[in-house]
Design a protein around this motif. Structure first.
Motif, PDB file in Angstrom:
ATOM      1  N   GLY A 184      37.660  40.359  40.146  1.00 59.11           N
ATOM      2  CA  GLY A 184      37.271  39.239  39.503  1.00 59.11           C
ATOM      3  C   GLY A 184      38.125  38.079  40.233  1.00 59.11           C
ATOM      4  N   ARG A 197      40.147  37.502  36.019  1.00 56.76           N
ATOM      5  CA  ARG A 197      39.295  37.169  34.983  1.00 56.76           C
ATOM      6  C   ARG A 197      37.985  37.805  35.582  1.00 56.76           C
ATOM      7  N   GLY A 198      37.496  38.855  34.820  1.00 51.90           N
ATOM      8  CA  GLY A 198      36.447  39.454  35.326  1.00 51.90           C
ATOM      9  C   GLY A 198      34.810  38.643  35.098  1.00 51.90           C
ATOM     10  N   ASP A 199      33.878  39.260  35.500  1.00 54.08           N
ATOM     11  CA  ASP A 199      32.407  38.721  35.650  1.00 54.08           C
ATOM     12  C   ASP A 199      32.082  38.453  34.133  1.00 54.08           C
ATOM     13  N   HIS A 200      32.463  39.105  33.232  1.00 52.83           N
ATOM     14  CA  HIS A 200      32.021  38.894  31.609  1.00 52.83           C
ATOM     15  C   HIS A 200      32.851  38.169  30.738  1.00 52.83           C
ATOM     16  N   GLY A 201      34.209  37.611  31.469  1.00 56.20           N
ATOM     17  CA  GLY A 201      35.110  36.840  30.730  1.00 56.20           C
ATOM     18  C   GLY A 201      36.219  37.673  30.414  1.00 56.20           C
ATOM     19  N   GLU A 202      36.333  38.963  30.515  1.00 58.27           N
ATOM     20  CA  GLU A 202      37.606  39.730  30.054  1.00 58.27           C
ATOM     21  C   GLU A 202      38.570  39.541  31.447  1.00 58.27           C
ATOM     22  N   TRP A 204      41.771  41.288  33.210  1.00 56.04           N
ATOM     23  CA  TRP A 204      42.491  42.262  33.802  1.00 56.04           C
ATOM     24  C   TRP A 204      43.861  42.245  34.376  1.00 56.04           C
TER      25      TRP A 204
END
Length: 358
Positions: A184, A197-202, A204
């Motif tokens: 991300g 920040r991941g692709d779906h908003g999460e 890590w």
């Protein structure tokens, strides 16, 4: 003498002795001894005190000077970044937040290391001034360090990995990376943990010691590639002319002219199938802008091909065959009455009339 007489006899109690009162001569003698002992050792005490004071003053001044020098160096790095932040070079090559966090992390590490070395050396020198044997202390510290190292080896690994990662500038805030365990956009870089920040908003939280390989998608340049599938009997010159027109028009418009770092090229046929062929189009873009350019390029290619009446195919497909009449539908199902010897036929056959005797 009887026993009662012996029991009734008591020894006389000893007379109480008066406490000895110190005389003036005794007090003068004690004062003379104390003054002599102080006179013999005051030079040693003064030398030890002055030496300790000198060590403390030098360590404090040296620590303050080193920390101030490190802070000035970090501030100068930040001012250099801010000077080019508003320019075109700053927009392409410099990320102010990334440089700021990296400089702050490096400054924190350098200040901590400097303070530990200076204060630790001063403490050992003070203990040596009091003539304390430092060999057992150093040996105990070494054993304790080994024990702590084994117990907190993961923490030490994370910290050391974070230090080298920051010093080598492997990635920073704003970069899109693939860390293996997660991927991300980097939103915070620490000495122990990196936040993505991941692709779906999460979000890590990746420990630096767990990262075995890093793929940075935001350094240098990126490649945008689009595959266009057309029919196998399509005119390739016409297809190439349409794609070149799309590439030329897109390279002249904003903001694509800044994102494109090389002309959009038609690389040629990527594959040829029975009823379709794939034409490859690619270009170099700004770091992290490949996906944006690919989406816009697909949009423009689709509109241009629709205007030129060039159909776009989804890949190799097999045309569906029309279902013909079922030949078995005209054939009747087998019947048990078709056989003359079957029990059903024998049961359904009429009985023969009885013969009359003459």
């Amino acid at each position: 003498m009887s026993l009662f007489a012996a029991a009734s006899r008591t020894d006389p109690a000893p007379a109480p002795t008066a406490p000895a009162v110190p005389t003036l001569q005794d007090a003068q003698e004690h004062a003379t001894n104390a003054a002599g002992w102080v006179e013999e050792n005051w030079t040693t005490w003064l030398a030890i005190g002055l030496r300790v004071l000198l060590i403390v003053v030098i360590a404090t001044v040296l620590r303050a000077v080193v920390r101030r020098a490190i802070t000035k160096l970090i501030d100068r790095m930040n001012r250099t970044v801010q000077a080019v932040d508003g320019t075109a070079l700053g927009g392409l090559l410099v990320n102010a937040e990334r440089r700021r966090q990296r400089s702050q992390a490096i400054g924190s590490v350098l200040r901590s290391v400097a303070s530990f070395l200076i204060l630790g050396t001063a403490a050992l020198m003070i203990l040596g001034t009091f003539q304390i044997n430092l060999a057992p202390l150093l040996a105990s510290a070494g054993v304790a360090g080994v024990a702590i190292g084994f117990g907190a080896r993961n923490l030490v690994t994370d910290f050391l990995s974070g230090v080298f990662m920051i010093l080598e500038d492997q990635y920073g805030v704003g970069d899109s990376i693939d860390a293996g365990v997660a991927g991300g956009e980097v939103i915070e870089v620490g000495l122990r943990v990196t936040k993505l920040r991941g692709d779906h908003g999460e979000i890590w939280y990746v420990r630096n010691g767990e990262v075995k390989r890093i793929g940075n998608l935001s350094q240098g340049w990126s490649t945008a590639g689009v595959d266009v599938t057309v029919r196998a009997d399509e005119d390739l010159d016409r297809v190439k002319e349409t794609l070149d027109a799309v590439a030329e028009r897109m390279a002249k418009e904003e903001p694509w002219n800044e994102m494109l770092w090389s002309p959009i090229e038609v690389l040629g046929l990527d594959s040829v199938l029975l009823d379709s062929m794939v034409v490859r189009v690619a270009a170099r873009t700004m770091p992290g802008k490949a996906l944006t350019v690919e989406r816009e390029l697909r949009w423009r290619v689709k509109r241009a091909f629709d205007a030129a009446e060039i159909p776009i195919m989804g890949g190799a497909t097999v045309p569906a065959q029309e279902a013909g009449p079922d030949a078995a539908a005209a054939v009747a199902a087998p019947s048990a009455y078709a056989s003359a010897t079957s029990p059903q036929s024998l049961a359904a056959s009429p009985l023969s009339p009885p013969s009359t005797a003459k």
